[in-house]
Design a protein around this motif. Structure first.
Motif, PDB file in Angstrom:
ATOM      1  N   GLN A  17      62.794  83.126  62.383  1.00  0.00           N
ATOM      2  CA  GLN A  17      63.504  81.863  62.186  1.00  0.00           C
ATOM      3  C   GLN A  17      63.064  80.819  63.197  1.00  0.00           C
ATOM      4  OE1 GLN A  17      65.284  81.049  59.753  1.00  0.00           O
ATOM      5  NE2 GLN A  17      66.373  79.196  60.394  1.00  0.00           N
ATOM      6  N   ARG A  18      62.852  81.242  64.431  1.00  0.00           N
ATOM      7  CA  ARG A  18      62.425  80.289  65.457  1.00  0.00           C
ATOM      8  C   ARG A  18      61.019  79.760  65.188  1.00  0.00           C
ATOM      9  NH1 ARG A  18      64.700  82.888  71.185  1.00  0.00           N
ATOM     10  NH2 ARG A  18      66.905  82.457  70.763  1.00  0.00           N
ATOM     11  N   VAL A  19      60.136  80.604  64.707  1.00  0.00           N
ATOM     12  CA  VAL A  19      58.798  80.148  64.343  1.00  0.00           C
ATOM     13  C   VAL A  19      58.876  79.132  63.208  1.00  0.00           C
ATOM     14  CG1 VAL A  19      56.608  80.875  63.310  1.00  0.00           C
ATOM     15  CG2 VAL A  19      57.600  82.206  65.169  1.00  0.00           C
ATOM     16  N   LEU A  20      59.747  79.396  62.237  1.00  0.00           N
ATOM     17  CA  LEU A  20      59.906  78.462  61.119  1.00  0.00           C
ATOM     18  C   LEU A  20      60.429  77.115  61.612  1.00  0.00           C
ATOM     19  CD1 LEU A  20      59.856  77.908  58.069  1.00  0.00           C
ATOM     20  CD2 LEU A  20      62.194  78.832  57.959  1.00  0.00           C
ATOM     21  N   ILE A  21      61.391  77.152  62.517  1.00  0.00           N
ATOM     22  CA  ILE A  21      61.952  75.900  63.030  1.00  0.00           C
ATOM     23  C   ILE A  21      60.908  75.125  63.826  1.00  0.00           C
ATOM     24  CG2 ILE A  21      63.670  74.912  64.599  1.00  0.00           C
ATOM     25  CD1 ILE A  21      65.470  77.300  63.880  1.00  0.00           C
ATOM     26  N   SER A  22      60.186  75.812  64.719  1.00  0.00           N
ATOM     27  CA  SER A  22      59.191  75.112  65.540  1.00  0.00           C
ATOM     28  C   SER A  22      58.072  74.524  64.697  1.00  0.00           C
ATOM     29  CB  SER A  22      58.618  76.062  66.595  1.00  0.00           C
ATOM     30  OG  SER A  22      57.872  77.098  65.990  1.00  0.00           O
ATOM     31  N   SER A  23      57.634  75.249  63.682  1.00  0.00           N
ATOM     32  CA  SER A  23      56.574  74.720  62.817  1.00  0.00           C
ATOM     33  C   SER A  23      57.086  73.565  61.967  1.00  0.00           C
ATOM     34  CB  SER A  23      56.009  75.832  61.934  1.00  0.00           C
ATOM     35  OG  SER A  23      57.012  76.362  61.090  1.00  0.00           O
ATOM     36  N   THR A  24      58.359  73.624  61.552  1.00  0.00           N
ATOM     37  CA  THR A  24      58.936  72.521  60.785  1.00  0.00           C
ATOM     38  C   THR A  24      59.070  71.277  61.646  1.00  0.00           C
ATOM     39  OG1 THR A  24      60.161  74.082  59.393  1.00  0.00           O
ATOM     40  CG2 THR A  24      60.909  71.799  59.396  1.00  0.00           C
ATOM     41  N   VAL A  25      59.469  71.466  62.905  1.00  0.00           N
ATOM     42  CA  VAL A  25      59.526  70.330  63.827  1.00  0.00           C
ATOM     43  C   VAL A  25      58.144  69.719  63.994  1.00  0.00           C
ATOM     44  CG1 VAL A  25      59.905  69.674  66.230  1.00  0.00           C
ATOM     45  CG2 VAL A  25      61.556  71.147  65.077  1.00  0.00           C
ATOM     46  N   SER A  26      57.131  70.561  64.161  1.00  0.00           N
ATOM     47  CA  SER A  26      55.759  70.065  64.295  1.00  0.00           C
ATOM     48  C   SER A  26      55.345  69.279  63.052  1.00  0.00           C
ATOM     49  CB  SER A  26      54.804  71.236  64.529  1.00  0.00           C
ATOM     50  OG  SER A  26      53.474  70.786  64.599  1.00  0.00           O
ATOM     51  N   PHE A  27      55.697  69.800  61.891  1.00  0.00           N
ATOM     52  CA  PHE A  27      55.342  69.139  60.633  1.00  0.00           C
ATOM     53  C   PHE A  27      56.017  67.768  60.529  1.00  0.00           C
ATOM     54  CE2 PHE A  27      55.364  68.383  56.085  1.00  0.00           C
ATOM     55  CZ  PHE A  27      54.131  68.882  55.676  1.00  0.00           C
ATOM     56  N   LEU A  28      57.306  67.711  60.865  1.00  0.00           N
ATOM     57  CA  LEU A  28      58.028  66.438  60.781  1.00  0.00           C
ATOM     58  C   LEU A  28      57.549  65.460  61.845  1.00  0.00           C
ATOM     59  CD1 LEU A  28      60.167  64.789  59.381  1.00  0.00           C
ATOM     60  CD2 LEU A  28      61.905  65.865  60.827  1.00  0.00           C
ATOM     61  N   VAL A  29      57.248  65.953  63.031  1.00  0.00           N
ATOM     62  CA  VAL A  29      56.669  65.099  64.077  1.00  0.00           C
ATOM     63  C   VAL A  29      55.365  64.480  63.583  1.00  0.00           C
ATOM     64  CG1 VAL A  29      55.519  65.157  66.325  1.00  0.00           C
ATOM     65  CG2 VAL A  29      57.761  66.210  66.049  1.00  0.00           C
ATOM     66  N   GLY A  30      54.544  65.292  62.909  1.00  0.00           N
ATOM     67  CA  GLY A  30      53.293  64.777  62.365  1.00  0.00           C
ATOM     68  C   GLY A  30      53.515  63.704  61.318  1.00  0.00           C
ATOM     69  N   ILE A  31      54.516  63.891  60.449  1.00  0.00           N
ATOM     70  CA  ILE A  31      54.812  62.878  59.428  1.00  0.00           C
ATOM     71  C   ILE A  31      55.226  61.562  60.083  1.00  0.00           C
ATOM     72  CG2 ILE A  31      56.425  62.266  57.586  1.00  0.00           C
ATOM     73  CD1 ILE A  31      56.443  65.191  56.750  1.00  0.00           C
ATOM     74  N   ILE A  32      56.091  61.656  61.090  1.00  0.00           N
ATOM     75  CA  ILE A  32      56.552  60.440  61.778  1.00  0.00           C
ATOM     76  C   ILE A  32      55.376  59.732  62.448  1.00  0.00           C
ATOM     77  CG2 ILE A  32      57.986  59.592  63.672  1.00  0.00           C
ATOM     78  CD1 ILE A  32      59.935  61.889  63.038  1.00  0.00           C
ATOM     79  N   GLN A  33      54.543  60.476  63.130  1.00  0.00           N
ATOM     80  CA  GLN A  33      53.394  59.865  63.799  1.00  0.00           C
ATOM     81  C   GLN A  33      52.418  59.263  62.799  1.00  0.00           C
ATOM     82  OE1 GLN A  33      52.061  63.238  66.115  1.00  0.00           O
ATOM     83  NE2 GLN A  33      53.053  62.489  67.971  1.00  0.00           N
ATOM     84  N   LEU A  34      52.210  59.947  61.684  1.00  0.00           N
ATOM     85  CA  LEU A  34      51.300  59.415  60.662  1.00  0.00           C
ATOM     86  C   LEU A  34      51.830  58.114  60.083  1.00  0.00           C
ATOM     87  CD1 LEU A  34      48.788  59.757  58.916  1.00  0.00           C
ATOM     88  CD2 LEU A  34      50.145  61.162  57.346  1.00  0.00           C
TER      89      LEU A  34
END
Length: 770
Positions: free
Chosen positions: A181-198
């Motif tokens: 679950q923690r891996v899923l959360i951290s990767s989802t945060v990374s994905f959303l951070v990337g969307i915001i930056q893009l």
């Protein structure tokens, strides 16, 4: 014009620059300078220009989106390749160790730190504009991601009951489910951070990091370093503590660490302290003798190899119950989909992480870009890091930026381009595929010690505070406040609090003269924000203008009645009461919303009333804390029809009994003309080119007014009148032809606002009621 020559043939004085020009409003400027006729392009012409594409333009756009096409064809193989290879190997070894160590901050299995040190480099190689930064995990960003992970997946959510041979139930933690679950959360945060930056990069809003001032970033990163230290301290000691997150979490963690200090694992403590000492000593040697040492000593790698060998040979886990890495997966995991359903819960934190990660990377990148004389494209960096985080988020990585120490290694070992970055990624790849298993006996306290040793640079920022205090006490306060707030409130809330405090200090540093309010609007005015303009006006003045206006009219009506009865006398110097007669006006004040007719009849006498002194009638007139109000609309790019209509209503109040002063931008003055904004009272003469022009005109008018004190107002049967200054600094040189215009532009830039204490502009309260 320069000052003239001195007497007796002396050399001209070149140390002074004297300028002079008339005071310009819209009318006399157009009379003096011929205005060019600008023919607007048709919609078809604008569309054709936007959609047209030449070969040159296509190449330029492609190189902007893929900066690798700009520098790779110019790559000097013979001069740069060997340096990049050496730099890439050194950086890759450090990145491998830091990836493992920073995974502890995120709260995910250590092996995922290797993925986070590998995948983000690949997209950045093609899209990034910095040639020297090393892309990957950074402790501050990793800790921010970890705070989200621990808050959404605490150990308490994964407790299960287990029965042993004696039949007693025991509570255990399902570590497999928790880690997944923690891996899923951290990767989802990374994905959303990337969307915001893009999105920030696509919409060209890289300027947002300008609001992160250096003192704010310094205080924030120092607080983050302290948070990292505390989070790793429990790993060095190997004492059991709960995972706290949010406000005062660092305090709760320290309390629990000291409560359990007796349970410290001596083997882990010794290994951690030795690692910290050795790493810091060797790093100091690298720094002091960097001009003599061709390649910095990779002390983290050496210490890790030695510590792994000792742990394996002495079997520290079984003999001393040391905490070791245990398992590092070999090879790669298949890509996973982000948990889109979590976006709502992590959007605020992801926004903070995206801004901080970008600010750190660009700040470091600009340092080396300046050193080696090339440019960093801020918006392209947003795109590069956005795509890197989206890509790496799909492979179970946590958010990436750049690490100061790792970038320093890449540059100091001779790295010339991002070829060094690709080689460092190849070293991490080797660790993922083949060498990961060899690190399984490594103690976690050694990795935590590596993290702590790399915090030295951030802790050294505390030395900036005395310097800031000497240079600017406000900046020093920003540093200290942001640091304390981030320690107490947590990194997310602390950053927000520091940003708000920094903006407040900017407002407080704008010194308003006594009795004057200055309002500046920096956005287009249209139907969606016109109400905000009016509400901000009311909140700025700080009183109910309608009530003040009604009370003054009531007082004037009573004064008029007493003057008619001969109980009061009106003179040019004020109102004189007849002390020999009773004053019938001293009666209980009516309700503030008295529906009685407030219009004053025809003018009969001109009097002066000081509203801030005691009145000869018993009417409770609220005191107005200022006498002047100035509007600066210099940054307003356009008004729509709704805004023009509202502004006209406001302006009619201003102009009913006065000569108002405005200066709007030329860009939207035509909109006012088309919307019938101007009439016999609101004329183009009220527009001025600059604040300076408007203020000088006001001063000239005041000098010729027969008023001894600006607090006094000529009233009688008329209402209070005003001067307003709506100003603009956006003179468009391409719209005018004048031989001396270049000199005029320079004069405009040299025309400073005079002492604001000389700006005396009586206020019409009715403008605040609309």
């Amino acid at each position: 014009m320069a000052a003239g020559g001195g007497a007796d043939g002396a050399l001209p004085e070149l140390g002074r620059y004297i300028v002079a020009r008339p005071i310009y409003n819209e009318v006399n400027f157009q009379e003096e300078n011929e205005r060019r006729l600008v023919v607007p392009k048709t919609l078809r012409e604008r569309v054709q220009k936007t959609c047209s594409c030449s070969k040159k333009k296509a190449i330029q756009v492609t190189k902007t989106l893929l900066p690798i096409l700009e520098w790779l064809p110019k790559y000097r193989v013979k001069e740069w390749l060997l340096s990049d290879v050496i730099s890439g190997i050194s950086t890759g070894l450090v990145a491998t160790l830091q990836g493992l160590a920073y995974a502890l901050l995120v709260g995910v299995p250590i092996g995922y730190g290797l993925y986070s040190a590998f995948f983000p480099i690949l997209p950045y190689f093609f899209l990034g504009t910095s040639r020297h930064i090393s892309v990957g995990p950074f402790p501050v960003v990793s800790l921010m991601v970890g705070s989200v992970v621990l808050s959404m997946a605490p150990d308490e959510n994964f407790r299960v009951l287990s029965s042993n041979l004696t039949g007693l139930n025991k509570t255990l933690i399902d570590t497999d489910a928790r880690d997944a679950q923690r891996v899923l959360i951290s990767s989802t945060v990374s994905f959303l951070v990337g969307i915001i930056q893009l999105l920030f990069g696509v919409f060209q809003i890289g300027f947002i990091v300008r609001y992160l001032a250096d003192p704010l970033v310094g205080g924030f990163t120092t607080a983050a370093a302290f948070q990292v230290l505390v989070s790793q301290l429990k790993i060095v000691l190997n004492v059991p503590t709960a995972n706290y997150n949010g406000v005062l979490s660092i305090i709760y963690t320290l309390i629990e660490i000291f409560q359990n200090i007796a349970k410290t694992n001596i083997a882990d403590l010794i290994a951690g302290l030795l690692t910290i000492f050795i790493c810091m000593v060797v790093k100091e040697i690298n720094d002091r003798f960097k001009h003599k040492i061709p390649v910095p000593i990779p002390i983290e790698v050496i210490v890790t190899i030695v510590a792994t060998g000792i742990s394996y040979g002495a079997d520290l886990e079984k003999k001393y119950n040391a905490g070791i890495v245990k398992h590092i997966p070999s090879g790669f995991l298949p890509p996973i989909n982000p948990a889109v359903g979590m976006f709502g819960d992590i959007i605020a934190s992801s926004f903070s992480i995206a801004i901080v990660a970008y600010a750190i990377a660009v700040s470091v990148g600009k340092v080396y870009a300046t050193k080696y004389d090339y440019a960093i494209d801020g918006n392209q960096e947003f795109i590069a890091f956005g795509i890197s985080n989206i890509f790496s988020g799909a492979f179970s990585c946590f958010a990436a930026t750049t690490a100061l120490s790792r970038t320093a290694v890449q540059e100091s070992t001779g790295g010339k381009t991002q070829v060094a970055g690709i080689i460092s990624a190849a070293i991490v790849l080797i660790a993922i595929v083949a060498l990961g298993k060899l690190l399984e006996p490594l103690q976690k306290s050694v990795l935590a010690a590596v993290v702590i040793a790399n915090l030295k640079g951030m802790f050294m920022q505390i030395g900036d505070v005395p310097r800031l205090w000497r240079q600017s006490k406000a900046d020093a306060m920003i540093w200290v406040f942001t640091c304390i707030a981030s320690i107490i409130l947590g990194l997310d809330l602390g950053l927000l609090a520091g940003l708000v405090f920094a903006l407040l200090t900017v407002v407080l540093r704008v010194v308003e003269p006594e009795g004057v309010k200055i309002l500046r609007f920096s956005s287009p005015i249209f139907y969606a924000n016109i109400d905000g303009l009016r509400s901000s006006l009311k909140s700025t003045v700080g009183f109910d203008a309608m009530r003040v206006y009604n009370k003054r009219l009531k007082a004037l009506r009573k004064i008029q009645k007493l003057i008619k009865k001969g109980k009061l006398k009106a003179t040019k110097n004020g109102i004189i009461s007849d002390f020999g007669t009773a004053n019938e006006a001293f009666e209980p004040d009516e309700d503030p919303e008295d529906p009685e007719e407030l219009d004053i009849p025809t003018k009969e006498v001109e009097i002066q009333v000081d509203w801030n002194s005691e009145l000869p009638v018993k009417v409770n007139v609220p005191k107005v804390p200022f006498h002047s109000l100035i509007f600066d609309f210099g940054a307003v790019s356009f008004l729509d029809v709704v805004a023009v209509r509202v502004m006209k209503t406001v302006s009619q109040f201003h102009c009913r009994h006065s000569n108002n002063k405005y200066s709007h931008q030329h860009l939207w003055k035509s909109t006012l003309e088309h919307c019938a904004f101007f009439d016999d009272k609101i004329k183009t003469e009220i527009f001025f080119l600059t604040v300076h022009d408007a203020v000088l005109h006001i001063q000239n008018q005041i000098m010729h007014r027969d008023i001894q004190d600006p607090i006094f107002e000529k009233v009688g049967t008329q209402t209070q009148f005003c001067f307003y200054s709506f100003t603009s600094n956006s003179l468009k040189p391409d719209l005018y032809e004048a031989p001396e215009f270049h000199l005029q532009k320079e004069r405009f830039s040299l025309a400073l606002l005079p002492s604001a204490s000389d700006i005396l502009i009586p206020l019409d309260l009715r403008s605040l009621c609309t």
